[in-house]
Design a protein around this motif. Structure first.
Motif, PDB file in Angstrom:
ATOM      1  N   VAL A 142      37.822  39.530  40.885  1.00 30.93           N
ATOM      2  CA  VAL A 142      38.124  40.008  39.318  1.00 30.93           C
ATOM      3  C   VAL A 142      39.519  40.518  39.378  1.00 30.93           C
ATOM      4  O   VAL A 142      40.049  41.412  40.214  1.00 30.93           O
ATOM      5  CB  VAL A 142      37.055  41.161  39.003  1.00 30.93           C
ATOM      6  CG1 VAL A 142      37.363  41.473  37.716  1.00 30.93           C
ATOM      7  CG2 VAL A 142      35.934  40.582  39.258  1.00 30.93           C
ATOM      8  N   LYS A 144      42.434  42.315  36.592  1.00 31.59           N
ATOM      9  CA  LYS A 144      42.627  43.085  35.430  1.00 31.59           C
ATOM     10  C   LYS A 144      43.829  43.820  35.233  1.00 31.59           C
ATOM     11  O   LYS A 144      44.482  44.135  36.187  1.00 31.59           O
ATOM     12  CB  LYS A 144      41.642  44.382  35.378  1.00 31.59           C
ATOM     13  CG  LYS A 144      40.061  44.323  35.715  1.00 31.59           C
ATOM     14  CD  LYS A 144      39.259  45.527  35.962  1.00 31.59           C
ATOM     15  CE  LYS A 144      37.994  45.191  36.193  1.00 31.59           C
ATOM     16  NZ  LYS A 144      37.250  46.496  36.210  1.00 31.59           N
ATOM     17  N   LYS A 153      38.774  41.421  27.364  1.00 32.67           N
ATOM     18  CA  LYS A 153      40.145  41.261  27.098  1.00 32.67           C
ATOM     19  C   LYS A 153      40.900  41.954  28.525  1.00 32.67           C
ATOM     20  O   LYS A 153      40.725  43.075  28.750  1.00 32.67           O
ATOM     21  CB  LYS A 153      40.710  41.549  25.893  1.00 32.67           C
ATOM     22  CG  LYS A 153      40.058  40.856  24.690  1.00 32.67           C
ATOM     23  CD  LYS A 153      40.622  41.512  23.355  1.00 32.67           C
ATOM     24  CE  LYS A 153      40.078  40.562  22.051  1.00 32.67           C
ATOM     25  NZ  LYS A 153      38.750  40.925  22.182  1.00 32.67           N
ATOM     26  N   TRP A 156      40.009  38.858  34.025  1.00 38.97           N
ATOM     27  CA  TRP A 156      39.793  37.479  34.415  1.00 38.97           C
ATOM     28  C   TRP A 156      38.687  37.198  35.871  1.00 38.97           C
ATOM     29  O   TRP A 156      39.038  38.363  36.482  1.00 38.97           O
ATOM     30  CB  TRP A 156      40.861  36.674  34.940  1.00 38.97           C
ATOM     31  CG  TRP A 156      41.846  36.703  33.626  1.00 38.97           C
ATOM     32  CD1 TRP A 156      42.150  35.151  33.094  1.00 38.97           C
ATOM     33  CD2 TRP A 156      42.837  37.599  33.075  1.00 38.97           C
ATOM     34  NE1 TRP A 156      43.091  35.610  32.251  1.00 38.97           N
ATOM     35  CE2 TRP A 156      43.515  36.901  32.116  1.00 38.97           C
ATOM     36  CE3 TRP A 156      43.025  38.690  33.651  1.00 38.97           C
ATOM     37  CZ2 TRP A 156      44.517  37.589  31.453  1.00 38.97           C
ATOM     38  CZ3 TRP A 156      44.041  39.565  32.763  1.00 38.97           C
ATOM     39  CH2 TRP A 156      44.901  38.871  31.962  1.00 38.97           C
ATOM     40  N   VAL A 158      38.644  35.004  38.893  1.00 35.92           N
ATOM     41  CA  VAL A 158      39.038  33.659  39.259  1.00 35.92           C
ATOM     42  C   VAL A 158      38.596  33.035  40.658  1.00 35.92           C
ATOM     43  O   VAL A 158      38.348  34.033  41.327  1.00 35.92           O
ATOM     44  CB  VAL A 158      40.779  33.877  39.409  1.00 35.92           C
ATOM     45  CG1 VAL A 158      41.397  34.482  38.370  1.00 35.92           C
ATOM     46  CG2 VAL A 158      40.900  35.135  40.624  1.00 35.92           C
ATOM     47  N   GLU A 163      43.836  29.742  39.849  1.00 32.59           N
ATOM     48  CA  GLU A 163      43.541  30.113  38.517  1.00 32.59           C
ATOM     49  C   GLU A 163      44.084  31.630  38.453  1.00 32.59           C
ATOM     50  O   GLU A 163      43.876  32.399  37.372  1.00 32.59           O
ATOM     51  CB  GLU A 163      41.930  30.406  38.596  1.00 32.59           C
ATOM     52  CG  GLU A 163      41.252  28.958  38.593  1.00 32.59           C
ATOM     53  CD  GLU A 163      39.726  29.153  38.544  1.00 32.59           C
ATOM     54  OE1 GLU A 163      39.409  30.177  38.508  1.00 32.59           O
ATOM     55  OE2 GLU A 163      39.280  28.159  38.848  1.00 32.59           O
ATOM     56  N   ALA A 164      44.623  32.242  39.420  1.00 36.85           N
ATOM     57  CA  ALA A 164      45.172  33.386  39.527  1.00 36.85           C
ATOM     58  C   ALA A 164      46.638  33.917  38.841  1.00 36.85           C
ATOM     59  O   ALA A 164      47.227  35.034  38.724  1.00 36.85           O
ATOM     60  CB  ALA A 164      45.133  34.086  40.974  1.00 36.85           C
ATOM     61  N   ASP A 166      47.176  33.511  35.302  1.00 37.12           N
ATOM     62  CA  ASP A 166      47.283  33.835  34.061  1.00 37.12           C
ATOM     63  C   ASP A 166      47.624  35.596  34.075  1.00 37.12           C
ATOM     64  O   ASP A 166      48.267  35.882  33.167  1.00 37.12           O
ATOM     65  CB  ASP A 166      46.056  33.566  33.158  1.00 37.12           C
ATOM     66  CG  ASP A 166      46.224  32.080  32.910  1.00 37.12           C
ATOM     67  OD1 ASP A 166      47.204  31.476  32.853  1.00 37.12           O
ATOM     68  OD2 ASP A 166      45.291  31.602  32.161  1.00 37.12           O
ATOM     69  N   PRO A 167      46.943  36.271  34.642  1.00 39.90           N
ATOM     70  CA  PRO A 167      46.991  37.876  34.512  1.00 39.90           C
ATOM     71  C   PRO A 167      48.496  38.247  34.785  1.00 39.90           C
ATOM     72  O   PRO A 167      48.866  39.276  34.209  1.00 39.90           O
ATOM     73  CB  PRO A 167      46.179  38.300  35.561  1.00 39.90           C
ATOM     74  CG  PRO A 167      45.126  37.262  35.809  1.00 39.90           C
ATOM     75  CD  PRO A 167      46.080  36.063  35.676  1.00 39.90           C
ATOM     76  N   LYS A 179      34.180  40.971  43.361  1.00 33.37           N
ATOM     77  CA  LYS A 179      33.543  40.834  42.545  1.00 33.37           C
ATOM     78  C   LYS A 179      31.946  41.215  42.793  1.00 33.37           C
ATOM     79  O   LYS A 179      31.521  40.723  43.656  1.00 33.37           O
ATOM     80  CB  LYS A 179      33.231  39.409  42.180  1.00 33.37           C
ATOM     81  CG  LYS A 179      32.199  38.774  40.905  1.00 33.37           C
ATOM     82  CD  LYS A 179      32.404  37.491  40.378  1.00 33.37           C
ATOM     83  CE  LYS A 179      31.688  36.989  39.254  1.00 33.37           C
ATOM     84  NZ  LYS A 179      30.046  37.378  39.462  1.00 33.37           N
TER      85      LYS A 179
END
Length: 379
Positions: A142, A144, A153, A156, A158, A163-164, A166-167, A179
């Motif tokens: 996770v 944040k 919002k 994420w 991931v 995928e990591a 974007d944050p 997680k």
């Protein structure tokens, strides 16, 4: 003798319902709102339209207020320190509120006072996320953003280093957390006054859908009394250690092996406490008002064996008022709370509370009403 003026920064539904709780006490409210259409701006008599991020606006607003409080955590910490330096009581104060504003600060402080949390650390880039994952059980992880997230919002989950990315585009520090394999989510709500009086509400179960609170059951069903007591004591301890004044919501994970871990903190009335409007002797909103004015706190005990809160989300049917006839006739005990918001798909526009002695019945009534108001149930 004049009654005090509470300055509320933020014009959302939490401010609207806090104002409502102050009316029977004769408490006057002054509101700093983004727009005249905001939920609380529709009902509070003294409204200032302005930007809470501007210090001069905050200072002008604070004139004539006996205390400043909030319906969100986003006022810059340095601005709150400036208000305190001006001699204006700010509750909760900036030294407390920063733990709800910044997840990195929160995790570091909770670690220092021995509060159990998910495994975590600040990460610098996707490669650092991969290293964090490798230190534990691997992906998923996770992520944040440490500031600005709410209702899913800024969060994420991931499954890979790819995928990591974007944050990190938000340009603020990123917190990585394990997680957690949790059985359910709980919330412990407490209220604390400046002189240290504190009360705890029953621990509730909070059910999420797509990262948004959907249903709250009070008290949490089948929760071991010892674990419930531990959660309440933990929340009271956090409130004391962080010097919180007002309402504190401690969002918790109940793990499958019987532990509780702190997920998030909120230092304001909270969605997990909306059931208290109709299900507790003193609501979270009334006790928040009492706390920020340093009045004796009210009894938090429940009025009924079970109370269920279900959020009303916007759907494809904007005319929710037309559904009142069915909902009220079907369940005369139903309590409907609407926020004065335009109906948009997925937007929180209200909630309903039901209560009684049979949990299955109380749950069905709440979910039926929320679904009928949204338009997903038509009979």
């Amino acid at each position: 003798m004049t009654f005090p003026v509470v300055g509320m920064v933020g014009g959302g539904q939490l401010a609207r319902m806090t104002h409502e709780a102050g009316i029977p006490l004769g408490i006057r409210f002054k509101l700093l709102s983004d727009t005249p259409q905001d939920s609380a701006a529709q009902v509070v008599g003294d409204v200032v339209i302005g930007d809470y991020r501007d210090l001069d606006t905050l200072r002008d607003f604070a004139r004539g207020c006996d205390v400043i409080t909030f319906d969100h955590e986003h006022v810059p910490t340095e601005h709150l320190r400036a208000l305190e330096a001006d001699g204006i009581p700010v509750r909760p104060g900036p030294d407390a509120l920063v733990h709800a504003q910044d997840k990195g600060v929160m995790r570091a402080r909770l670690d220092a006072i021995g509060v159990p949390c998910p495994r975590h650390r600040i990460v610098s880039d996707p490669a650092d996320v991969a290293a964090f994952a490798a230190e534990g059980d691997g992906f998923p992880v996770v992520l944040k953003t440490v500031r600005g997230g709410y209702d899913g919002k800024g969060v994420w989950v991931v499954d890979s280093v790819e995928e990591a990315a974007d944050p990190f585009r938000a340009g603020v520090p990123v917190l990585a957390e394990e997680k957690v394999d949790f059985a359910r989510e709980l919330a412990a709500n407490v209220v604390r006054s400046p002189h240290g009086q504190a009360v705890a509400y029953p621990v509730v179960e909070s059910q999420q859908v797509n990262g948004v609170c959907d249903t709250v059951i009070a008290p949490a069903p089948d929760l071991d009394p010892a674990l419930a007591l531990k959660a309440e004591e933990m929340a009271l301890s956090i409130a004391k250690e962080l010097d919180v004044v007002g309402h504190l919501a401690v969002e918790l994970f109940q793990t499958r092996d019987g532990r509780i871990l702190v997920n998030e903190l909120a230092m304001r009335p909270h969605n997990s406490g909306h059931w208290t409007q109709d299900g507790a002797i003193t609501s979270q909103f009334a006790n928040h008002v009492r706390a920020v004015l340093d009045l004796p706190l009210g009894d938090p005990r429940p009025r009924a064996k079970w109370t269920v809160m279900a959020n009303v989300l916007g759907g494809d049917y904007p005319d929710m008022y037309s559904a009142y006839l069915h909902c009220m006739a079907r369940d005369p005990q139903l309590k409907i709370h609407m926020y004065g918001k335009d109906v948009k798909p997925g937007r929180k526009v209200g909630h309903v509370n039901t209560y009684g002695d049979d949990l299955d019945d109380v749950l069905e009534r709440a979910r039926h009403a929320a679904g009928y108001l949204r338009g997903t149930i038509t009979e």
